[in-house]
Design a protein around this motif. Structure first.
Motif, PDB file in Angstrom:
ATOM      1  N   THR A   6       0.826  -1.212   0.000  1.00 59.12           N
ATOM      2  CA  THR A   6       0.000   0.000   0.000  1.00 59.12           C
ATOM      3  C   THR A   6       0.861   1.263   0.000  1.00 59.12           C
ATOM      4  O   THR A   6       0.426   2.311  -0.473  1.00 59.12           O
ATOM      5  CB  THR A   6      -0.923   0.060   1.233  1.00 59.12           C
ATOM      6  OG1 THR A   6      -0.134   0.251   2.419  1.00 59.12           O
ATOM      7  CG2 THR A   6      -1.754  -1.205   1.358  1.00 59.12           C
ATOM      8  N   GLY A   7       2.062   1.164   0.545  1.00 62.26           N
ATOM      9  CA  GLY A   7       2.955   2.322   0.632  1.00 62.26           C
ATOM     10  C   GLY A   7       2.579   3.294   1.745  1.00 62.26           C
ATOM     11  O   GLY A   7       3.232   4.328   1.913  1.00 62.26           O
ATOM     12  N   LEU A   8       1.533   2.964   2.522  1.00 61.61           N
ATOM     13  CA  LEU A   8       1.041   3.903   3.538  1.00 61.61           C
ATOM     14  C   LEU A   8       2.028   4.091   4.682  1.00 61.61           C
ATOM     15  O   LEU A   8       2.303   5.228   5.089  1.00 61.61           O
ATOM     16  CB  LEU A   8      -0.313   3.417   4.080  1.00 61.61           C
ATOM     17  CG  LEU A   8      -1.505   3.613   3.144  1.00 61.61           C
ATOM     18  CD1 LEU A   8      -2.719   2.848   3.669  1.00 61.61           C
ATOM     19  CD2 LEU A   8      -1.831   5.100   3.007  1.00 61.61           C
ATOM     20  N   TYR A   9       2.547   2.991   5.205  1.00 65.69           N
ATOM     21  CA  TYR A   9       3.490   3.153   6.319  1.00 65.69           C
ATOM     22  C   TYR A   9       4.773   3.824   5.846  1.00 65.69           C
ATOM     23  O   TYR A   9       5.351   4.647   6.563  1.00 65.69           O
ATOM     24  CB  TYR A   9       3.796   1.813   6.988  1.00 65.69           C
ATOM     25  CG  TYR A   9       4.456   2.010   8.336  1.00 65.69           C
ATOM     26  CD1 TYR A   9       3.687   2.221   9.473  1.00 65.69           C
ATOM     27  CD2 TYR A   9       5.849   2.042   8.461  1.00 65.69           C
ATOM     28  CE1 TYR A   9       4.277   2.452  10.711  1.00 65.69           C
ATOM     29  CE2 TYR A   9       6.451   2.268   9.692  1.00 65.69           C
ATOM     30  CZ  TYR A   9       5.662   2.480  10.809  1.00 65.69           C
ATOM     31  OH  TYR A   9       6.251   2.722  12.031  1.00 65.69           O
ATOM     32  N   GLU A  10       5.193   3.508   4.627  1.00 66.82           N
ATOM     33  CA  GLU A  10       6.373   4.162   4.067  1.00 66.82           C
ATOM     34  C   GLU A  10       6.141   5.671   3.930  1.00 66.82           C
ATOM     35  O   GLU A  10       7.068   6.476   4.134  1.00 66.82           O
ATOM     36  CB  GLU A  10       6.725   3.554   2.704  1.00 66.82           C
ATOM     37  CG  GLU A  10       7.342   2.165   2.754  1.00 66.82           C
ATOM     38  CD  GLU A  10       6.319   1.042   2.867  1.00 66.82           C
ATOM     39  OE1 GLU A  10       6.706  -0.133   2.744  1.00 66.82           O
ATOM     40  OE2 GLU A  10       5.122   1.329   3.071  1.00 66.82           O
ATOM     41  N   ALA A  11       4.899   6.058   3.616  1.00 67.48           N
ATOM     42  CA  ALA A  11       4.567   7.484   3.514  1.00 67.48           C
ATOM     43  C   ALA A  11       4.688   8.147   4.884  1.00 67.48           C
ATOM     44  O   ALA A  11       5.155   9.290   5.002  1.00 67.48           O
ATOM     45  CB  ALA A  11       3.161   7.663   2.949  1.00 67.48           C
ATOM     46  N   MET A  12       4.264   7.440   5.941  1.00 62.99           N
ATOM     47  CA  MET A  12       4.423   7.961   7.295  1.00 62.99           C
ATOM     48  C   MET A  12       5.903   8.194   7.609  1.00 62.99           C
ATOM     49  O   MET A  12       6.284   9.240   8.159  1.00 62.99           O
ATOM     50  CB  MET A  12       3.833   6.983   8.312  1.00 62.99           C
ATOM     51  CG  MET A  12       2.353   7.106   8.547  1.00 62.99           C
ATOM     52  SD  MET A  12       1.912   8.554   9.554  1.00 62.99           S
ATOM     53  CE  MET A  12       0.240   8.094  10.045  1.00 62.99           C
ATOM     54  N   ILE A  13       6.743   7.232   7.264  1.00 58.71           N
ATOM     55  CA  ILE A  13       8.176   7.358   7.528  1.00 58.71           C
ATOM     56  C   ILE A  13       8.749   8.550   6.775  1.00 58.71           C
ATOM     57  O   ILE A  13       9.531   9.351   7.328  1.00 58.71           O
ATOM     58  CB  ILE A  13       8.911   6.058   7.128  1.00 58.71           C
ATOM     59  CG1 ILE A  13       8.503   4.911   8.055  1.00 58.71           C
ATOM     60  CG2 ILE A  13      10.420   6.274   7.169  1.00 58.71           C
ATOM     61  CD1 ILE A  13       9.075   3.572   7.643  1.00 58.71           C
ATOM     62  N   GLU A  14       8.358   8.705   5.516  1.00 57.84           N
ATOM     63  CA  GLU A  14       8.841   9.832   4.714  1.00 57.84           C
ATOM     64  C   GLU A  14       8.402  11.162   5.314  1.00 57.84           C
ATOM     65  O   GLU A  14       9.189  12.116   5.391  1.00 57.84           O
ATOM     66  CB  GLU A  14       8.329   9.714   3.278  1.00 57.84           C
ATOM     67  CG  GLU A  14       8.867  10.807   2.359  1.00 57.84           C
ATOM     68  CD  GLU A  14       8.364  10.693   0.925  1.00 57.84           C
ATOM     69  OE1 GLU A  14       8.568  11.657   0.158  1.00 57.84           O
ATOM     70  OE2 GLU A  14       7.763   9.653   0.582  1.00 57.84           O
ATOM     71  N   ALA A  15       7.135  11.230   5.743  1.00 64.63           N
ATOM     72  CA  ALA A  15       6.623  12.460   6.358  1.00 64.63           C
ATOM     73  C   ALA A  15       7.398  12.790   7.631  1.00 64.63           C
ATOM     74  O   ALA A  15       7.687  13.961   7.924  1.00 64.63           O
ATOM     75  CB  ALA A  15       5.137  12.327   6.667  1.00 64.63           C
ATOM     76  N   LYS A  16       7.768  11.758   8.379  1.00 67.52           N
ATOM     77  CA  LYS A  16       8.541  11.961   9.615  1.00 67.52           C
ATOM     78  C   LYS A  16       9.955  12.427   9.294  1.00 67.52           C
ATOM     79  O   LYS A  16      10.485  13.349   9.934  1.00 67.52           O
ATOM     80  CB  LYS A  16       8.557  10.664  10.421  1.00 67.52           C
ATOM     81  CG  LYS A  16       9.168  10.804  11.808  1.00 67.52           C
ATOM     82  CD  LYS A  16       9.007   9.513  12.604  1.00 67.52           C
ATOM     83  CE  LYS A  16       9.584   9.668  14.013  1.00 67.52           C
ATOM     84  NZ  LYS A  16       9.419   8.410  14.815  1.00 67.52           N
ATOM     85  N   GLU A  17      10.565  11.815   8.283  1.00 66.30           N
ATOM     86  CA  GLU A  17      11.926  12.198   7.895  1.00 66.30           C
ATOM     87  C   GLU A  17      11.993  13.633   7.398  1.00 66.30           C
ATOM     88  O   GLU A  17      12.990  14.330   7.598  1.00 66.30           O
ATOM     89  CB  GLU A  17      12.443  11.242   6.817  1.00 66.30           C
ATOM     90  CG  GLU A  17      12.741   9.838   7.350  1.00 66.30           C
ATOM     91  CD  GLU A  17      13.105   8.861   6.245  1.00 66.30           C
ATOM     92  OE1 GLU A  17      12.854   9.182   5.058  1.00 66.30           O
ATOM     93  OE2 GLU A  17      13.625   7.772   6.567  1.00 66.30           O
ATOM     94  N   LYS A  18      10.910  14.101   6.764  1.00 61.60           N
ATOM     95  CA  LYS A  18      10.865  15.468   6.252  1.00 61.60           C
ATOM     96  C   LYS A  18      10.447  16.483   7.309  1.00 61.60           C
ATOM     97  O   LYS A  18      10.405  17.681   7.041  1.00 61.60           O
ATOM     98  CB  LYS A  18       9.911  15.534   5.059  1.00 61.60           C
ATOM     99  CG  LYS A  18      10.445  14.827   3.818  1.00 61.60           C
ATOM    100  CD  LYS A  18       9.479  14.927   2.648  1.00 61.60           C
ATOM    101  CE  LYS A  18      10.085  14.318   1.388  1.00 61.60           C
ATOM    102  NZ  LYS A  18       9.151  14.381   0.228  1.00 61.60           N
ATOM    103  N   GLY A  19      10.112  15.993   8.501  1.00 63.04           N
ATOM    104  CA  GLY A  19       9.762  16.888   9.593  1.00 63.04           C
ATOM    105  C   GLY A  19       8.318  17.340   9.619  1.00 63.04           C
ATOM    106  O   GLY A  19       7.942  18.199  10.431  1.00 63.04           O
TER     107      GLY A  19
END
Length: 346
Positions: free
Chosen positions: A118-131
């Motif tokens: 789904t890529g959803l959890y990966e999107a959460m990680i990306e959002a966290k990495e970008k602050g």
């Protein structure tokens, strides 16, 4: 003032969260006044969601000048990456902030995980990495999904229904969260408005040092009760325990919590109201619910096609068509004078 730590997130806030869902129903000026009064009174955790219409705008306006002094939690119902980013960007804009402290998947039909396609959890990680977000959480109404989320090791917090009407299985969820160092956020602390004894609820929550209750606040009077509890936490006494036991007799079992996940209805039955009408008539002044408009609303139950879509969507697995029918029969009997109801103000 009592604080609570939300597990491995290391977020520490006072043990009285502000639930912003009800302020959707309050005019902008009054909402801002209530939110700012909450902040001035010491409340520093605010819960909202992309689905809560204008509540984010109201929080953004009210808390813009004290953003670094509060924790803001929001949620997304997105089930794909594109909608995830749309929701996040819109929430950031409406909240007038560069980041959200705790971002949660909002009652999804599955537990988003790494490499689940789904890529959803990966999107959460990306959002966290970008602050854009600081911590990752999830909300559920179903025990099996809550258990799965805890066991996944992927989430810093879990938001789940919890009140003094909750059973042993719900208590086990809290114990599991404590063991795994996952912050537990209690939604539905007033069981969708059916629990009317605020002080009994406050006292009950004080028993659990890893639980953050979020109180749905719509009126200044409700806020005042929460602020009083914040200053002087309620301790359960004999009278409050008796009140809790009486409520358990009335409410534990097959009753609608008013979460709204059964909607929409194909014939526009207002399920979350109609399925609780018998309880409303016995827990609040009955004349409030015997109006002409409410009679028309209840009559709409006659149009039910028994498609069972509401039943399939109910996170509590209630037989909603049957519940609607029982509430309607009770309502008609009260209108006809065959059943008497009385209300005693506490």
């Amino acid at each position: 003032m009592v604080n609570v730590r939300l597990g491995k997130s290391e977020i520490v806030v006072n043990k009285n969260g502000f639930g912003a869902l009800p302020i959707q129903r309050v005019p902008m000026k009054e909402s801002i006044k209530i939110i700012q009064k909450a902040y001035q009174g010491g409340i520093n955790y605010y819960d909202t969601a992309r689905a809560y219409t204008d509540s984010k705008k109201k929080l953004g306006i009210a808390l813009n000048n004290v953003r670094d002094k509060v924790v803001i939690a929001s949620k997304t119902r997105a089930l794909n990456v594109e909608d995830f980013w749309k929701d996040l960007n819109q929430s950031l804009k409406e909240l007038q902030t560069d980041y959200i402290d705790l971002y949660q998947f909002h009652n999804p039909p599955f537990v988003p995980k790494l490499n689940d396609n789904t890529g959803l959890y990966e999107a959460m990680i990306e959002a966290k990495e970008k602050g854009f977000i600081k911590h990752i959480g999830i909300t559920f109404h179903k025990l099996n999904l809550a258990d799965e989320a805890i066991n996944s090791g992927l989430y810093e917090t879990l938001q789940f229904p919890f009140s003094y009407l909750s059973g042993k299985e719900d208590l086990n969820i809290i114990k599991s969260c404590k063991k795994e160092d996952i912050g537990f956020i209690a939604m539905k602390a007033f069981s969708g408005g059916l629990i009317t004894n605020g002080y009994a609820s406050f006292g009950f929550m004080e028993k659990y040092d890893n639980v953050l209750p979020i109180w749905g606040i719509q009126k200044e009077k409700e806020l005042d009760e929460a602020l009083n509890n914040l200053k002087s936490p309620v301790k359960l006494n004999k009278k409050l325990i008796e009140d809790i036991n009486n409520d358990k007799k009335d409410l534990i079992g097959e009753f609608c919590r008013g979460c709204g996940y059964c909607s929409p209805c194909s014939v526009d039955i207002k399920i979350f109201m109609c399925a609780r009408m018998s309880l409303f008539l016995r827990r609040f002044p009955p004349e409030l619910y015997l109006t002409e408009d409410n009679q028309k609303m209840m009559k709409q139950i006659e149009e039910c096609t028994h498609c069972n879509k509401c039943k399939e969507r109910c996170p509590y697995e209630l037989d909603i068509p049957t519940l609607l029918k029982e509430n309607y029969e009770d309502y008609k009997n009260i209108i006809a004078g065959k059943t008497k109801v009385s209300y005693v103000k506490e």
